[in-house]
Structure formats: structure tokens, C-alpha cells
Design a protein around this motif. Structure first.
Motif, PDB file in Angstrom:
ATOM      1  N   ALA A 109       0.836  -1.205   0.000  1.00 52.18           N
ATOM      2  CA  ALA A 109       0.000   0.000   0.000  1.00 52.18           C
ATOM      3  C   ALA A 109       0.873   1.258   0.000  1.00 52.18           C
ATOM      4  CB  ALA A 109      -0.938  -0.008   1.203  1.00 52.18           C
ATOM      5  N   ARG A 110       1.930   1.262   0.786  1.00 53.75           N
ATOM      6  CA  ARG A 110       2.830   2.418   0.847  1.00 53.75           C
ATOM      7  C   ARG A 110       3.574   2.603  -0.475  1.00 53.75           C
ATOM      8  NH1 ARG A 110       3.837   7.380   1.796  1.00 53.75           N
ATOM      9  NH2 ARG A 110       5.939   7.847   2.452  1.00 53.75           N
ATOM     10  N   TYR A 111       3.990   1.511  -1.088  1.00 52.09           N
ATOM     11  CA  TYR A 111       4.672   1.562  -2.388  1.00 52.09           C
ATOM     12  C   TYR A 111       3.763   2.216  -3.425  1.00 52.09           C
ATOM     13  CZ  TYR A 111       7.372  -0.137  -6.415  1.00 52.09           C
ATOM     14  OH  TYR A 111       8.119  -0.224  -7.559  1.00 52.09           O
ATOM     15  N   GLU A 112       2.515   1.791  -3.462  1.00 56.63           N
ATOM     16  CA  GLU A 112       1.569   2.372  -4.413  1.00 56.63           C
ATOM     17  C   GLU A 112       1.322   3.847  -4.106  1.00 56.63           C
ATOM     18  OE1 GLU A 112      -1.941  -0.041  -4.765  1.00 56.63           O
ATOM     19  OE2 GLU A 112      -0.825  -1.675  -5.704  1.00 56.63           O
ATOM     20  N   GLU A 113       1.238   4.184  -2.831  1.00 53.60           N
ATOM     21  CA  GLU A 113       1.044   5.579  -2.434  1.00 53.60           C
ATOM     22  C   GLU A 113       2.205   6.444  -2.920  1.00 53.60           C
ATOM     23  OE1 GLU A 113       1.275   7.947   1.776  1.00 53.60           O
ATOM     24  OE2 GLU A 113       0.110   6.092   1.755  1.00 53.60           O
ATOM     25  N   LEU A 114       3.427   5.979  -2.738  1.00 49.81           N
ATOM     26  CA  LEU A 114       4.597   6.729  -3.187  1.00 49.81           C
ATOM     27  C   LEU A 114       4.594   6.909  -4.705  1.00 49.81           C
ATOM     28  CD1 LEU A 114       7.257   5.162  -0.817  1.00 49.81           C
ATOM     29  CD2 LEU A 114       6.610   7.585  -0.891  1.00 49.81           C
ATOM     30  N   HIS A 115       4.065   5.935  -5.426  1.00 44.81           N
ATOM     31  CA  HIS A 115       4.039   6.039  -6.884  1.00 44.81           C
ATOM     32  C   HIS A 115       2.923   6.947  -7.401  1.00 44.81           C
ATOM     33  CE1 HIS A 115       7.152   3.018  -6.891  1.00 44.81           C
ATOM     34  NE2 HIS A 115       7.352   3.361  -8.151  1.00 44.81           N
ATOM     35  N   ARG A 116       2.049   7.383  -6.532  1.00 45.62           N
ATOM     36  CA  ARG A 116       1.063   8.386  -6.931  1.00 45.62           C
ATOM     37  C   ARG A 116       1.658   9.793  -6.845  1.00 45.62           C
ATOM     38  NH1 ARG A 116      -2.301   4.505  -4.540  1.00 45.62           N
ATOM     39  NH2 ARG A 116      -2.264   5.441  -2.462  1.00 45.62           N
ATOM     40  N   GLU A 117       2.808   9.914  -6.191  1.00 49.93           N
ATOM     41  CA  GLU A 117       3.484  11.204  -6.049  1.00 49.93           C
ATOM     42  C   GLU A 117       4.998  11.013  -6.169  1.00 49.93           C
ATOM     43  OE1 GLU A 117       2.216  13.597  -2.739  1.00 49.93           O
ATOM     44  OE2 GLU A 117       0.180  12.793  -2.866  1.00 49.93           O
ATOM     45  N   VAL A 118       5.429  10.490  -7.303  1.00 46.51           N
ATOM     46  CA  VAL A 118       6.864  10.264  -7.526  1.00 46.51           C
ATOM     47  C   VAL A 118       7.583  11.611  -7.458  1.00 46.51           C
ATOM     48  CG1 VAL A 118       8.588   9.452  -9.189  1.00 46.51           C
ATOM     49  CG2 VAL A 118       6.425   8.215  -8.904  1.00 46.51           C
TER      50      VAL A 118
END
Length: 112
Positions: A17-26
Motif C-alpha cells: 500500500a505504501r509503495y503504491e502511495e509513493l508512486h502516486r506522487e513520484v
């Protein structure tokens, strides 16, 4: 040119979930680095813990070795990659010391 790569994630729902969150705001410096090296588009898909990346490049300006060398000297890119490795895991077929591994195309509808 189109490139396809695979990589795994650690099997932890909170990390995923955190990985996906970070990829929404690279980070902007990371996006700039990618674009400056001839990458025209990049998409990452996930199924369970398996990631699949599609990367389209400009044949005239893209050079994977040059991009990798530039990443080594770019502080933001190095920090991003170190952060990502907390979430990522090599596939069972990944050589030691590598992350994203090129996939082999086995079918192309346009050939028929």
C-alpha cells in the motif's frame, strides 16, 4: 522502442500500500531524470506481489547505460531507489545485485 520489465514486491500488504502511495506522487527530480534520458512513457502494473513495467523510449536519445550511470550520480534518484528497495524484492530469476529484469516477448499479434 518498448521495454518490459518484471520485479517483485515484499509480501506485506502495508508495504505494498505504501509503495503504491509513493508512486502516486513520484519525486519531481526522479520524473525529470527519467524524461531527460529519452523515456517517453512508463507504466507499472501489479498482480499480487509481481510488478510489470512497460517503458517506451525515443530510439534517438535513449541509452540504458547512460541513464544508469546518471542515476548513480543523481542524489535524488539514488535516494528514491534506496527507498524503493525497502518495498521491492528480486524475482526468483533475478541475478544478484539487479532489480528490474527485462522480460522476453514471446508473442506479437502484429506478426500475424
Amino acid at each position: 522502442m518498448r521495454y518490459c520489465f518484471a520485479l517483485d514486491l515484499r509480501d506485506d500488504p502495508s508495504l505494498i500500500a505504501r509503495y503504491e502511495e509513493l508512486h502516486r506522487e513520484v519525486w519531481p527530480d526522479v520524473v525529470t531524470h527519467i524524461r531527460e534520458h529519452g523515456v517517453l512513457s512508463m507504466e507499472i502494473y501489479r498482480l499480487g506481489t509481481r510488478l510489470f513495467m512497460i517503458m517506451e523510449t525515443d530510439d534517438a536519445t535513449f541509452d540504458a547505460d547512460r541513464m544508469a550511470h546518471a542515476a548513480e550520480t543523481n542524489t535524488a534518484v539514488r535516494q528514491w531507489e534506496e527507498l524503493m528497495w525497502k518495498f521491492q524484492a528480486p524475482t526468483p530469476w533475478t541475478p544478484a545485485g539487479q532489480k528490474w529484469i527485462p522480460m522476453q516477448r514471446i508473442f506479437d499479434l502484429q506478426q500475424f
